[in-house]
Design a protein around this motif. Structure first.
Motif, mmCIF file in Angstrom:
data_model
loop_
_atom_site.group_PDB
_atom_site.id
_atom_site.type_symbol
_atom_site.label_atom_id
_atom_site.label_comp_id
_atom_site.label_asym_id
_atom_site.label_seq_id
_atom_site.Cartn_x
_atom_site.Cartn_y
_atom_site.Cartn_z
ATOM 1 N N SER A 63 0.832 -1.210 0.000
ATOM 2 C CA SER A 63 0.000 0.000 0.000
ATOM 3 C C SER A 63 0.864 1.256 0.000
ATOM 4 N N SER A 64 1.960 1.214 0.757
ATOM 5 C CA SER A 64 2.863 2.360 0.836
ATOM 6 C C SER A 64 3.519 2.639 -0.522
ATOM 7 N N PHE A 65 3.979 1.593 -1.199
ATOM 8 C CA PHE A 65 4.583 1.773 -2.528
ATOM 9 C C PHE A 65 3.543 2.251 -3.543
ATOM 10 N N GLU A 66 2.338 1.698 -3.449
ATOM 11 C CA GLU A 66 1.291 2.088 -4.393
ATOM 12 C C GLU A 66 0.923 3.560 -4.223
ATOM 13 N N LEU A 67 0.752 3.994 -2.976
ATOM 14 C CA LEU A 67 0.430 5.390 -2.712
ATOM 15 C C LEU A 67 1.578 6.303 -3.163
ATOM 16 N N SER A 68 2.821 5.882 -2.896
ATOM 17 C CA SER A 68 3.986 6.687 -3.281
ATOM 18 C C SER A 68 4.055 6.869 -4.792
ATOM 19 N N ALA A 69 3.796 5.785 -5.537
ATOM 20 C CA ALA A 69 3.812 5.875 -6.994
ATOM 21 C C ALA A 69 2.701 6.797 -7.502
ATOM 22 N N LYS A 70 1.523 6.717 -6.874
ATOM 23 C CA LYS A 70 0.408 7.599 -7.256
ATOM 24 C C LYS A 70 0.735 9.057 -6.977
ATOM 25 N N ARG A 71 1.377 9.323 -5.832
ATOM 26 C CA ARG A 71 1.768 10.693 -5.487
ATOM 27 C C ARG A 71 2.726 11.282 -6.526
ATOM 28 N N LEU A 72 3.512 10.390 -7.188
ATOM 29 C CA LEU A 72 4.474 10.839 -8.204
ATOM 30 C C LEU A 72 3.876 10.826 -9.611
ATOM 31 N N SER A 73 2.565 10.565 -9.712
ATOM 32 C CA SER A 73 1.817 10.568 -10.976
ATOM 33 C C SER A 73 2.176 9.413 -11.910
ATOM 34 N N ALA A 74 2.744 8.330 -11.363
ATOM 35 C CA ALA A 74 3.059 7.167 -12.188
ATOM 36 C C ALA A 74 1.800 6.335 -12.434
ATOM 37 N N ASP A 75 1.839 5.538 -13.509
ATOM 38 C CA ASP A 75 0.807 4.526 -13.718
ATOM 39 C C ASP A 75 1.237 3.266 -12.964
ATOM 40 N N ILE A 76 0.271 2.519 -12.428
ATOM 41 C CA ILE A 76 0.595 1.400 -11.536
ATOM 42 C C ILE A 76 0.007 0.098 -12.058
ATOM 43 N N LEU A 77 0.839 -0.945 -12.023
ATOM 44 C CA LEU A 77 0.380 -2.300 -12.296
ATOM 45 C C LEU A 77 0.592 -3.122 -11.038
ATOM 46 N N VAL A 308 5.942 6.662 3.189
ATOM 47 C CA VAL A 308 5.495 7.233 1.914
ATOM 48 C C VAL A 308 6.556 8.178 1.354
ATOM 49 N N ALA A 309 7.108 9.059 2.201
ATOM 50 C CA ALA A 309 8.124 10.007 1.733
ATOM 51 C C ALA A 309 9.369 9.287 1.237
ATOM 52 N N ILE A 310 9.818 8.251 1.966
ATOM 53 C CA ILE A 310 11.016 7.500 1.567
ATOM 54 C C ILE A 310 10.780 6.744 0.267
ATOM 55 N N ARG A 311 9.620 6.103 0.142
ATOM 56 C CA ARG A 311 9.373 5.315 -1.078
ATOM 57 C C ARG A 311 9.143 6.227 -2.270
ATOM 58 N N MET A 312 8.572 7.405 -2.044
ATOM 59 C CA MET A 312 8.511 8.403 -3.116
ATOM 60 C C MET A 312 9.927 8.776 -3.556
ATOM 61 N N ALA A 313 10.816 8.972 -2.573
ATOM 62 C CA ALA A 313 12.199 9.352 -2.881
ATOM 63 C C ALA A 313 12.893 8.266 -3.698
ATOM 64 N N LEU A 314 12.723 6.999 -3.309
ATOM 65 C CA LEU A 314 13.390 5.908 -4.010
ATOM 66 C C LEU A 314 12.869 5.759 -5.436
ATOM 67 N N LEU A 315 11.547 5.806 -5.599
ATOM 68 C CA LEU A 315 10.968 5.706 -6.948
ATOM 69 C C LEU A 315 11.395 6.894 -7.806
ATOM 70 N N TYR A 316 11.425 8.076 -7.207
ATOM 71 C CA TYR A 316 11.842 9.291 -7.922
ATOM 72 C C TYR A 316 13.300 9.172 -8.374
ATOM 73 N N LEU A 317 14.177 8.737 -7.469
ATOM 74 C CA LEU A 317 15.600 8.665 -7.804
ATOM 75 C C LEU A 317 15.852 7.625 -8.903
ATOM 76 N N LEU A 318 15.142 6.512 -8.860
ATOM 77 C CA LEU A 318 15.292 5.507 -9.910
ATOM 78 C C LEU A 318 14.650 5.972 -11.222
ATOM 79 N N GLY A 319 13.470 6.585 -11.087
ATOM 80 C CA GLY A 319 12.700 6.960 -12.280
ATOM 81 C C GLY A 319 13.250 8.136 -13.044
ATOM 82 N N THR A 320 13.889 9.087 -12.344
ATOM 83 C CA THR A 320 14.403 10.287 -13.028
ATOM 84 C C THR A 320 15.881 10.145 -13.384
ATOM 85 N N ARG A 321 16.471 9.019 -12.989
ATOM 86 C CA ARG A 321 17.887 8.772 -13.325
ATOM 87 C C ARG A 321 18.039 8.523 -14.819
ATOM 88 N N LYS A 322 16.981 8.007 -15.464
ATOM 89 C CA LYS A 322 17.055 7.602 -16.871
ATOM 90 C C LYS A 322 17.303 8.811 -17.768
#
Length: 322
Positions: A63-77, A308-322
């Motif tokens: 739930s925490s990862f799902e909410l974090s991804a939604k907060r970052l406007s990602a699509d979720i599977l 939520v803040a930490i998982r947003m940070a991790l997804l952001y750092l991985l996602g914007t590294r590209k």
């Protein structure tokens, strides 16, 4: 925010650098600030796909990862093993490749066997997909995001404006409970050792083998009091009730009598001691119920918010590294 970030996967904290820890903490602090102003969504991962592949049940982490991804406007599977093709004989790697074909950019993976996220990461690298893998807990190996949210909670408690590794140097932290089976403990040992913490592990001999002394700058105790003496923070671990059926513990009642954290036992800790627990808590086993609900001592609700803040940070750092 992520100029110093080069890591493509987050599988373990064993080789995290101080710069990487501080980058994660500062990024999480920025997101916490944004969320505190009532912002529900920010756009950094818009158009990217985050796949949550949880081969093992976990309501809180998922739930925490799902909410974090939604907060970052990602699509979720979301993947659920009970209703998946795994039951029809599909391999784990084939499942991952199916989500790759659906356009996944980041895969968050949880599995009961150690090494599964790393195996999927190797396959994604071999295929040169560019997909990032984030370990959400694998067997008795590690749980990096839980240890990072613990780190963020503690550092924020000490300096809410600028949480960073150096504020922990020299602090005494005790981790109490089932160390043997805990992926959370293993990840915390790496992160807290990197911070220069005076780290103490305590638990029954059956749940705290001597080889943990080789993992980092740690001191082992099979009696609770020396670990708690002057401790700045106490981190308790969930005791899984199946440990009793494997003769590792005589009873939950005896465990609480010897290793349960109570208000009386905290009297030998630092006066401003903080209590943490990764959840879910067995009230009256690892922790007395009244302590859990005491806002002066318990940091458990802050841990959930930090997640939520930490998982947003991790997804952001991985996602914007590209």
């Amino acid at each position: 925010m992520n100029q110093s970030w080069t890591r493509h996967h987050i599988l373990s904290l064993a080789n995290f650098s101080e710069v990487e820890y501080d980058t994660v903490l500062q990024t999480a602090s920025s997101f916490r600030e944004v969320l505190s102003h009532g912002t529900k969504k920010v756009p950094p991962l818009q158009g990217q796909v985050v796949a949550n592949l949880f081969f093992e049940p976990s309501t809180r982490t998922r739930s925490s990862f799902e909410l974090s991804a939604k907060r970052l406007s990602a699509d979720i599977l979301n993947f659920t093993p009970g209703s998946s093709s795994l039951s029809k004989g599909e391999t784990i790697l084939d499942t991952a490749k199916t989500y790759l074909a659906m356009g996944a950019d980041i895969m968050v993976i949880r599995h009961k066997q150690a090494g599964v996220p790393a195996a999927i990461a190797r396959e994604m690298d071999r295929l040169q997909t560019g997909v990032s893998i984030l370990n959400a807990g694998d067997g008795q190996h590690e749980h990096p995001s839980q240890a990072l949210l613990d780190l963020f909670t503690i550092c924020s408690f000490l300096d809410s404006d600028r949480p960073r590794l150096e504020v922990l140097k020299g602090k005494k932290i005790a981790i109490v409970g089932d160390i043997l089976h805990s992926r959370v403990a293993r990840s915390n040992i790496w992160s807290l050792s990197a911070a220069g913490v005076d780290l103490h592990l305590a638990g029954p001999p059956t749940l705290l083998p001597e080889y943990f002394a080789d993992m980092g700058n740690v001191t082992l105790h099979w009696h609770l009091e020396p670990a708690l003496q002057d401790a700045d923070f106490v981190m308790t671990l969930r005791l899984q009730k199946e440990r009793m059926t494997s003769n590792l513990l005589p009873s939950l009642r005896e465990y609480h009598q010897r290793y349960g954290i109570t208000r009386d036992r905290l009297k030998i800790c630092h006066p401003d001691v903080g209590i943490l627990h990764p959840g879910p808590v067995n009230r009256g086993v690892e922790l007395s119920s009244d302590l859990m609900d005491d806002p002066r001592l318990s940091l458990i609700s802050q841990q959930v918010t930090s997640g939520v803040a930490i998982r947003m940070a991790l997804l952001y750092l991985l996602g914007t590294r590209k």
